[in-house]
Design a protein around this motif. Structure first.
Motif, PDB file in Angstrom:
ATOM      1  N   SER A   1     -56.183  -2.877 -35.718  1.00 51.65           N
ATOM      2  CA  SER A   1     -57.195  -3.458 -36.603  1.00 51.65           C
ATOM      3  C   SER A   1     -58.555  -2.789 -36.399  1.00 51.65           C
ATOM      4  N   GLU A   2     -58.938  -2.557 -35.145  1.00 53.58           N
ATOM      5  CA  GLU A   2     -60.219  -1.916 -34.857  1.00 53.58           C
ATOM      6  C   GLU A   2     -60.229  -0.482 -35.376  1.00 53.58           C
TER       7      GLU A   2
ATOM      8  N   ARG B   1     -60.681  -0.550 -39.209  1.00 51.03           N
ATOM      9  CA  ARG B   1     -62.031  -1.012 -39.570  1.00 51.03           C
ATOM     10  C   ARG B   1     -63.058   0.101 -39.377  1.00 51.03           C
TER      11      ARG B   1
END
Length: 658
Positions: free
Chosen positions: A156-157, A160
C-alpha cells in the motif's frame, strides 16, 4: 569465463571476489541509458541497452542516500532490473517471505529518488522515465504474483508513493466546474526547479494512462483505498485517452499511439495478437475456435528508438519460471553452507568451522598419509599407504553426498607414500616413499627419481622449496640434509644438522615462505634452524619433550611445531622462548595447517581445533560427528581462499568440510 570460475571456486569465493566486482561494473552499463515510454504494457519487460550488455549475477539492495550522480543513477536501474530478474524465479512461499525486504530495500529507496522534488537526475527526464517504467514493472509483477489482498497488506505504501507525484501535474491543469480542487501536496523541503520540471514531464498524462489503467483492472476498488489521489490520476489518464481517441478516422493503437483506419484492420499488420478467447477469427464469425499456440502468437513489436532491437520471448515476460537444473546448483549441504557464509562479515579474518560435509573423495585402498592442495584450489593431491598418489578435482557438485573420482593416479611408488607437495616454479609434483619422485601432474610422466645415497640410510623427510627455486631438500636417517635439483641428477648441497644418536631421526622439515631458512624437527624433540644461503646452523634448541610430529613456517619468521608431548608451540626464529604454547590434556596434535593468523589442527580423536598464533586466546574445539567423518583423522589441509577443510582418514577417504 565467469560461469566456469564460479563453478570451480564455489559460492563463497565467487560472491566475495567475482560477483562483488561484477556488480560494481554493472552500474556502468546503465550510465547515460535513456529510452522513451514505448508501446508495450507495463507487464512486459522493457529492455534498454543496459539490460542486454549486462547479465544479472546477484541480488542488489537499495541505493545510497544523497545527491545522485551518474553511477548512483545507474545503480538504481541495476537494482530494480536485478530484482525483477530474480522475482520470476522465486517460489510463492519464498516471495512472500522476502516481500518486506524487497519493499524496504529496493522499491521504497528507488521510489524515494524517483519521486523526489529536490533531487534531479543526471540523465534528465529520460533517465527518470526509464527508472519509473522499470520500477512500476517490478511492482506490477509482484502484484500479479501475490494478488489484490496481499497488495493491500504489503504494498500500500509503495503504490501511494508512486502515484503521489501526479498531484503536482493536477495543480497545473484547468478544472471542470463540477470537480473539486485536488488536495494540495504536502510541503516540500526547498524543491529543485530542475527536479520539479522532471517530475512534471515524467508523471505526465501518458504515464498516468500507462500505469493507472492496468492497476485499476488488476486491483479494482482496492486501488481507490490505497491511492488517495486516484480520482485525479484517473482524470489524467482520461485526458491522455481523449488526446489519442478517434476524432475522425483514427483509432488508438498499442500504447495509445494513433493509427489510421481506412478500412478493416488486418490483425497481422496491426501488431495486436488476435483474440483466441472469443468466437471470431479476424472479422469472420466461426463456430469452432482455432487455438493458436502461445509461442506462435508472440511477435516482436516495433522497436522504438532507444530500446534494444532484441525480440522478447514469452519466458522473458513470464510471471514465474523454474531454474534450470544444473550440476552446480546449490542444494542440500551446499545450500546450508551458503546460508551460513552469507551472513559472515567480509572483514572477519577468523576461520569458521560449521562441520558441514560438502563432498567425498573415494578411491584410495589404504590410510591417507598426506594432502596437498594446488595453488588455485581447483585440485589437490593425496598420498596413501596404498603406494599411490591421486589428483582430485575440487569442483562443487551434489548436495553433500557426492563422491568424486580421481582425475589421475600415480602408481610408480613401491612403498607407502608419506609426503606429497609441488614445485611451484615448474608446476611439478614431488612425492616420497623413501625415494623421491618428481612427475608431471597433467600426464603422470616421471621426470626425475632420486634414490637415497645409502640403502641403509632411508629418506625420512622431504620439503619442496618455494618459487622461484627448483630445489628439493631431503633429510635422511643420518641427520644429513641434502639438496637436489629436478633439472639434473646428483646432489647440490649436503649439510649435517646434528651429530651422535641423541638427536634421533629428522621427522619433519619446514621451509620459510622466502626460502631463506629451513627448520628440522627431530624425534628427540630437538629443533634445528638452517640458513639456506650460507649453510650455517642459525639455532638448535630442545623445543619439546617428545617426538616432533609436524613443523611449519609462516610469515613473520614464525615456526609452529607439534609434538607427542601434547604441546603445540609457536616460535620466533631466533628467540629462545616460545611465543605461545597450547597443551592438550587428552591427545597430541599430529596434523595442522595455517589459515592467516590461525592454526587449524586435528587429533587422532577426530577433534578439530582453531588456535590463534600470537594472541593468548583459548582455541575453539569441535568434535567431528560420525555422520560427517568416518574413521580416524590422519591428515588435514586448509583451502584458505574457499575456507574449506580437507580431512583424510585411515579408511582411504578424503572429506571436504566447511
Amino acid at each position: 569465463m565467469v560461469r566456469w570460475l564460479s563453478a570451480k571456486l564455489g559460492p563463497t569465493t565467487t560472491s566475495r571476489y567475482i560477483a562483488r566486482n561484477l556488480l560494481r561494473l554493472l552500474t556502468s552499463c546503465y550510465v547515460e541509458e535513456t529510452g522513451p515510454l514505448g508501446s508495450r504494457s507495463i507487464y512486459q519487460k522493457r529492455l534498454v541497452l543496459g539490460d542486454v550488455v549486462s547479465e544479472p549475477v546477484a541480488p542488489s539492495s537499495g541505493a545510497a542516500a544523497g545527491r545522485l550522480n551518474s553511477r548512483k543513477e545507474a545503480g538504481l536501474m541495476a537494482a530494480v532490473t536485478l530484482t525483477r530478474k530474480m522475482v520470476v524465479f522465486l517460489s510463492d512461499a519464498t516471495l512472500m517471505d522476502i516481500l518486506p525486504k524487497i519493499s524496504q530495500e529496493v522499491l521504497l529507496p528507488a521510489l524515494g529518488f524517483l519521486t523526489s522534488p529536490v533531487i534531479s537526475f543526471p540523465g534528465g527526464v529520460q533517465a527518470r522515465s526509464v527508472l519509473c517504467l522499470k520500477t512500476i514493472s517490478l511492482v506490477a509483477l509482484v502484484c500479479l504474483r501475490i494478488g489484490a489482498e496481499m497488495v493491500h497488506q504489503h504494498l500500500s505504501e509503495t503504490l501511494r508513493i508512486f502515484f503521489e507525484p501526479f498531484s503536482l501535474l493536477l495543480l497545473l491543469l484547468p478544472l471542470p466546474e463540477q470537480d473539486t480542487p485536488p488536495p494540495p501536496p504536502p510541503p516540500l523541503p526547498l524543491p529543485d526547479p530542475l527536479a520539479l520540471l522532471e517530475l512534471q514531464r515524467v508523471f505526465s498524462p501518458e504515464m498516468a494512462y500507462v500505469t493507472f489503467v492496468p492497476f485499476s483492472c488488476l486491483l479494482g476498488d482496492v486501488l481507490h483505498t490505497l491511492v488517495p489521489n486516484h480520482a485525479g490520476v484517473g482524470r489524467l489518464a482520461a485526458l491522455h485517452l481523449e488526446s489519442v481517441a478517434p476524432r475522425s478516422l483514427e483509432v488508438a493503437g498499442p500504447g495509445g499511439r494513433p493509427v489510421s483506419e481506412p478500412g478493416p484492420v488486418d490483425p497481422s499488420s496491426s501488431g495486436l495478437p488476435e483474440d483466441t478467447h472469443s468466437g471470431t477469427f479476424g472479422s469472420v464469425l466461426v463456430g469452432n475456435r482455432i487455438q493458436v499456440p502461445t509461442a506462435a502468437r508472440q511477435e516482436a513489436p516495433s522497436t522504438p528508438s532507444g530500446f534494444c532491437p532484441a525480440p522478447e520471448s514469452w519466458e522473458e515476460n513470464a510471471l514465474k519460471q523454474d531454474l534450470q537444473r544444473s550440476a552446480h546448483l546449490l542444494c542440500g549441504n551446499w545450500l546450508a553452507y551458503w546460508q551460513y557464509e552469507i551472513g559472515v562479515s567480509q572483514h572477519d579474518a577468523h576461520f569458521h568451522f560449521h562441520q558441514i560435509k560438502l563432498q567425498s573423495f573415494v578411491g584410495h585402498g589404504g590410510a591417507l598419509k598426506c594432502l596437498a592442495p594446488l595453488g588455485g584450489e581447483d585440485f589437490f593431491l593425496s598420498g596413501s599407504k596404498d603406494k599411490t598418489v591421486r589428483l582430485w578435482p575440487l569442483y562443487n557438485q551434489g548436495d553433500g553426498t557426492h563422491e568424486t573420482e580421481p582425475r589421475l593416479t600415480y602408481a610408480q611408488h613401491k612403498k607407502s607414500v608419506f609426503y606429497v607437495g609441488t614445485l611451484d616454479a615448474p608446476q611439478h609434483v614431488v612425492s616420497c616413499d623413501g625415494t623421491v619422485h618428481v612427475w608431471d601432474p597433467f600426464t603422470g610422466r616421471v621426470i626425475r627419481v632420486f634414490e637415497p645415497p645409502d640403502s641403509k640410510v632411508p629418506i625420512t623427510a622431504v620439503s619442496a622449496m618455494p618459487a622461484p627455486y627448483g630445489s628439493i631438500c631431503m633429510a635422511s636417517a643420518d641427520s644429513v640434509l641434502r639438496f637436489v635439483d629436478y633439472r639434473k641428477p646428483g646432489l647440490q648441497h649436503e649439510f649435517r644438522l646434528a651429530s651422535g644418536t641423541n638427536a634421533g631421526l629428522i621427522r619433519c622439515l619446514a621451509v620459510s615462505p622466502s626460502g631463506r631458512s629451513i627448520a628440522a624437527g627431530f624425534s628427540s624433540g630437538f629443533m634445528v634452524l638452517l640458513d639456506t644461503r650460507t649453510g650455517l646452523v642459525l639455532r638448535g634448541w630442545p623445543a619439546h619433550e617428545g617426538d616432533i610430529l609436524q613443523v611449519k613456517a609462516t610469515e613473520g619468521n614464525l615456526l609452529l611445531s607439534s609434538s607427542s608431548d601434547h604441546a603445540l608451540a609457536v616460535w620466533k626464529e631466533l628467540e629462545p622462548k616460545a611465543v605461545q604454547v597450547y597443551r592438550s590434556a587428552s591427545e597430541p596434535v599430529h596434523t595442522f595447517d595455517l589459515y592467516g593468523s590461525e592454526m587449524v589442527a586435528g587429533t587422532v580423536a577426530n577433534r578439530i581445533g582453531v588456535y590463534p598464533l600470537q594472541e593468548p586466546l583459548p582455541p575453539s574445539l569441535t568434535k567431528l560427528s560420525s555422520e560427517n567423518f568416518r574413521g580416524t583423522l590422519t591428515s588435514l589441509a586448509v583451502l584458505p581462499t574457499k575456507c574449506h577443510l580437507l580431512l583424510g582418514s585411515d579408511n582411504g577417504t578424503v572429506r571436504l568440510l566447511a
